[in-house]
Design a protein around this motif. Structure first.
Motif, mmCIF file in Angstrom:
data_model
loop_
_atom_site.group_PDB
_atom_site.id
_atom_site.type_symbol
_atom_site.label_atom_id
_atom_site.label_comp_id
_atom_site.label_asym_id
_atom_site.label_seq_id
_atom_site.Cartn_x
_atom_site.Cartn_y
_atom_site.Cartn_z
ATOM 1 N N ILE B 189 -1.096 -1.227 -6.966
ATOM 2 C CA ILE B 189 -1.209 -2.029 -5.735
ATOM 3 C C ILE B 189 -0.277 -3.236 -5.828
ATOM 4 N N GLU B 190 -0.287 -3.877 -6.982
ATOM 5 C CA GLU B 190 0.506 -5.085 -7.179
ATOM 6 C C GLU B 190 2.001 -4.760 -7.058
ATOM 7 N N SER B 193 2.926 -3.660 -3.362
ATOM 8 C CA SER B 193 2.806 -4.795 -2.432
ATOM 9 C C SER B 193 3.930 -5.791 -2.621
ATOM 10 N N VAL B 200 0.008 -3.102 2.974
ATOM 11 C CA VAL B 200 -0.350 -2.018 2.069
ATOM 12 C C VAL B 200 -1.861 -1.810 2.162
ATOM 13 N N GLY B 219 -2.589 -7.953 -3.576
ATOM 14 C CA GLY B 219 -1.612 -7.887 -2.495
ATOM 15 C C GLY B 219 -1.946 -6.940 -1.357
ATOM 16 N N ALA B 220 -3.064 -6.216 -1.436
ATOM 17 C CA ALA B 220 -3.408 -5.281 -0.358
ATOM 18 C C ALA B 220 -3.826 -6.051 0.898
ATOM 19 N N SER B 221 -3.373 -5.571 2.068
ATOM 20 C CA SER B 221 -3.791 -6.158 3.345
ATOM 21 C C SER B 221 -5.049 -5.493 3.867
#
Lengths: 215, 252
Positions: B189-190, B193, B200, B219-221
């Motif tokens: 994810i990191e 993103s 993401v 960092g995920a939205s």
């Protein structure tokens, strides 16, 4: 309750908009013909896509004058997303294009930098809060009257409207540190930049208020 | 600013909601529309329907389910599985979908990403990526046909390229973590993103409030949830309350 005439200009999530009105028992007709608009009791202009194409289709189907005439007669009209933007005088999306001219003002691109000069993601896609405009503490007297300030609705847009008269601003949303006009009203014409038909209970309550105001 | 979105992911096979582990060993859970309606009423922000056998048979069978869902679910709906052309996309949008998620067809011919973005806007084009960690520890590889086939594509590079081609969102699933509920692939994810400037959606492995909090801090939205909701480990409303208490901005 009045019959709701949804204008089909080829660029819309028609089914979702139709279902939201039917949820409250409204009789809905979908049309791209001038004759149906001339008979309309309440107009809804949805839209997802480019301003230029939406206006070009309204012109091709011969709908611009009938819509203007109905609004001049006092028929209530709701524009949603691109449909809201088309209510204004003109847009700068891909050049300079004339709109319906039912609410004075322009449509401009959302800045690609936030208030602090950092790059920001455009389009705005997602849930954002509605706030009353400066000097107001709630949405009393409008189709947003049932919405508590700060409640979220669903936005998808790259352009924003700039009403010429601040008094036409109905609600704001904060994006990148700036205020974006989230809803506007000029007489019997009202527009929502967000999608009430995709905004859960809060959005449905706005649809319901539009129906109540058409009675 | 925009709130962190919680998305209910409903994987569908032959009109049934199903759930597996690492995309294998599927269990039938019921009518997808019934689940979608329940999650909507409990306050979920978005519905994601995936026809998980569609790309094997080259067709998406979700039209009826999507159309029925517009009757009583008034939030954004994304549909994926077996969509191979702009015509397929147009059909499913007419049935009430707001966005499409495309994996297999994009790997086979990346032009579809641009075609869909040009026809319906990039906000409509969600690039779906199924990531498996490489055995040699060298990043992740993108899989397709529901995790069966490997593409040779590096996930981080593919995500970047997808956005350049017009994808408006990345649905990023860790196949390794999927269905286990033991945490998400935080490094994945990191890394993704940090290289794309579009939202993401983290997917695969969320089993607790902590996992969602972590995905957002990585960092995920948005976070896609399936087992966690389908097996009723926590309700949507309670999950959102707990996230809000932990400082994640959600729609309440």
């Amino acid at each position: 309750m009045k019959r709701i005439t949804i204008i089909d200009h080829g660029l819309s999530n028609l089914l979702s908009v139709q279902r939201a009105f039917e949820h409250f028992g409204a009789e809905v007709e979908i049309t791209s013909g001038p004759a149906a608009i001339e008979q309309a009791e309440a107009l809804v202009l949805p839209g997802v896509g480019a301003f230029r194409d939406g206006m070009a289709n309204l012109r091709k189907y011969g709908l611009i004058e009938p819509i203007r005439n109905k609004v001049a007669e006092g028929v209530p009209m709701l524009g949603i997303c691109l449909g809201m933007q088309m209510l204004f005088d003109e847009s700068e999306e891909f050049g300079r294009w004339e709109g319906l001219g039912l609410i004075p003002g322009r449509v401009v691109k959302i800045p690609s930098e936030d208030l602090n000069g950092r790059p920001q993601r455009v389009p705005q896609v997602g849930w954002n809060s509605l706030f009353p405009v400066k000097g107001k503490k709630d949405f009393e007297g409008s189709i947003l009257c049932s919405v508590a300030p700060g409640k979220e609705v669903y936005f998808v847009h790259s352009y924003e409207v700039k009403p010429a008269d601040p008094a036409d601003r109905l609600a704001d949303a904060s994006f990148g540190g700036r205020s974006i006009c989230a809803a506007a009203q000029h007489g019997n014409v009202v527009g929502c930049q967000f999608h009430p038909e995709k905004s859960g209970r809060v959005g449905l309550s706005i649809i319901q208020q539009f129906l109540l105001q058409t009675e | 600013m925009n709130k962190t979105r919680l998305i209910a992911r409903l994987e569908v096979k032959n009109n049934y909601l199903v759930k597996g582990i690492q995309l294998e060993g599927l269990r039938k859970l019921g009518d997808p529309h019934t689940f979608a309606k329940e999650y909507y009423e409990a306050g979920i922000d978005e519905i994601l329907y995936l026809d998980i056998v569609a790309s094997l048979y080259n067709r998406n069978n979700l039209s009826d389910i999507v159309r029925r869902t517009t009757d009583d679910v008034f939030i954004p709906m994304t549909v994926g599985g077996g969509l191979r052309s702009v015509q397929d996309v147009q059909k499913i949008l007419q049935q009430g979908a707001d966005k499409v998620a495309i994996n297999t067809a994009a790997i086979k011919d990346p032009h579809i990403i641009t075609e869909v973005a040009e026809a319906y806007g990039s906000q409509c084009m969600v690039l779906s990526i199924q990531a498996k960690r490489r055995q040699n520890g060298n990043g992740w590889e993108a899989y397709y046909d529901n995790g069966r086939e490997h593409s040779g594509l590096d996930v981080v590079e593919w995500a970047k390229r997808g956005v350049e081609l017009g994808a408006g969102e990345i649905l990023l699933m860790s196949v390794d973590c999927e269905g286990l509920g033991r945490g998400m692939d935080r490094e994945l994810i990191e890394q993704v993103s940090s290289v794309v400037n579009v939202p993401v959606i983290a997917a695969g492995g969320a089993g607790s409030v902590d996992d969602v909090v972590n995905a957002v801090s990585d960092g995920a939205s948005a976070v896609s949830l399936s087992s966690l909701l389908h097996y009723k480990k926590i309700g949507v409303a309670e999950l959102k309350q707990q996230l809000a208490a932990r400082g994640v901005e959600v729609r309440l």
